[in-house]
Design an enzyme around this catalytic site. Structure first.
Site, mmCIF file in Angstrom:
data_model
loop_
_atom_site.group_PDB
_atom_site.id
_atom_site.type_symbol
_atom_site.label_atom_id
_atom_site.label_comp_id
_atom_site.label_asym_id
_atom_site.label_seq_id
_atom_site.Cartn_x
_atom_site.Cartn_y
_atom_site.Cartn_z
ATOM 1 N N CYS A 48 38.088 41.030 32.920
ATOM 2 C CA CYS A 48 38.547 42.369 32.546
ATOM 3 C C CYS A 48 38.713 42.532 31.043
ATOM 4 O O CYS A 48 38.868 43.654 30.562
ATOM 5 C CB CYS A 48 39.840 42.721 33.270
ATOM 6 S SG CYS A 48 41.196 41.595 32.899
ATOM 7 N N HIS A 89 35.144 26.954 21.671
ATOM 8 C CA HIS A 89 35.523 28.265 22.211
ATOM 9 C C HIS A 89 35.647 28.210 23.727
ATOM 10 O O HIS A 89 36.633 28.717 24.294
ATOM 11 C CB HIS A 89 34.493 29.321 21.805
ATOM 12 C CG HIS A 89 34.765 30.663 22.414
ATOM 13 N ND1 HIS A 89 35.682 31.551 21.896
ATOM 14 C CD2 HIS A 89 34.262 31.257 23.536
ATOM 15 C CE1 HIS A 89 35.736 32.634 22.662
ATOM 16 N NE2 HIS A 89 34.879 32.476 23.661
#
Length: 303
Positions: A48, A89
């Protein structure tokens, strides 16, 4: 051989910009990336508040920039990480460090899910298999050895907190949750301790019934949303639908019946509520973008 990723996330992009980068069809996206002759592997991650594309090949940075242009994603909101930076990351993402709600547990499950989806559609090769497997292991280990998820809140519980702030209290209120998947379940569980009446609507009624039983709520028919919006003090939407669940036309009908303001909190991506609904008098619409303040406050409390 290089590994790199393209990231569009809440750190630089608005909900609208993330939504534009989300094209829904995972298989088509992976196949599209793999058509580049210099790309041998591809994995995707969509939540989301982030869309990420991982590739293995040559000239990866140039390829990802070209792909971003093709997908009409502004260079202003993208990040590209290469080799060690890319690996770091992904480890941070799996550990919950890159989440809007720092430390939340849901992201680890999402990394697992999209690793399996990418594998199913032929994007995962030897390199990404090792990289994602290791990231999942690290995500588990970080949660086991640290307190990163202690006191953290989910997007779902943040939405409930936003509703509570807006109404003053949820005690005695009626809350309609639309969606009984992972995010809708988080919302419903957060409501279970709020002394409110929780209504749960889902396309598959049996899933709504199951969740309602778990949280002490009530399952209501999905095809009668208008009726239950009228009855509710707040509506929180969290489905996985590609189309709007609540449209402007629907809300214009509801406004004609309901005297009180209509409070809508849409935490879905793609969005469940048509954006122009916010222009209707008597309607207040909030989205994931409006949860940033709650996220920052929660992080400050935990530091």
């Amino acid at each position: 051989m290089e590994i790199a990723n393209l990231v569009v996330s809440h750190k630089k992009a608005t909900l609208e910009e993330i939504e534009k980068a989300w094209h829904g069809d995972c298989r088509a996206l992976i196949e599209r990336v793999l058509r580049y002759p210099n790309v041998s592997e591809c994995a995707i991650l969509m939540t989301c508040n982030r869309v990420e594309v991982y590739v293995v090949g040559t000239e990866t940075e140039k390829t990802l920039k070209d792909f971003a242009k093709l997908m009409r994603v502004s260079e202003r909101v993208i990040e590209i990480h290469k080799n060690d930076a890319c690996l770091e990351h992904l480890l941070r993402v799996a550990s919950g460090l890159e989440s809007m709600m720092v430390g939340e547990d849901q992201i680890l499950g999402q990394v697992k899910d999209f690793y399996n989806i990418s594998k199913q559609y032929g994007g995962i090769g030897d390199i990404l298999d090792v990289v994602f497997s290791k990231a999942i292991q690290v995500g588990k280990k970080v949660r086991k050895l640290t307190n990163i998820n202690k006191g953290s809140i989910s997007i779902g519980s943040a939405a409930v907190e936003l509703a509570e702030r807006n109404l003053g209290t949820l005690s005695g209120k009626k809350v309609l949750v639309v969606g009984a998947g992972e995010m809708g379940s988080l919302v419903a569980r957060a409501l279970a301790h709020k002394d409110c009446e929780t209504l749960i609507a889902n396309r598959t009624f049996s899933r709504a019934e199951k969740l309602a039983k778990e949280v002490g709520g009530k399952a209501v028919p999905f095809n009668k949303l208008e009726r239950y919006i009228v009855e509710s003090d707040v509506v929180i939407t969290a489905t996985a639908s590609k189309d709007y669940i609540i449209t402007r036309e629907m809300l214009e009908k509801v406004v004609g019946v309901k005297k009180e303001k209509i409070l809508l909190i849409d935490i879905a991506l793609p969005r469940d509520v048509e954006e122009s609904v916010a222009d209707i008098d008597g309607v207040e619409l909030y989205t994931i973008d409006d949860l940033r303040e709650i996220s920052e406050e929660n992080l400050r409390k935990r530091l």
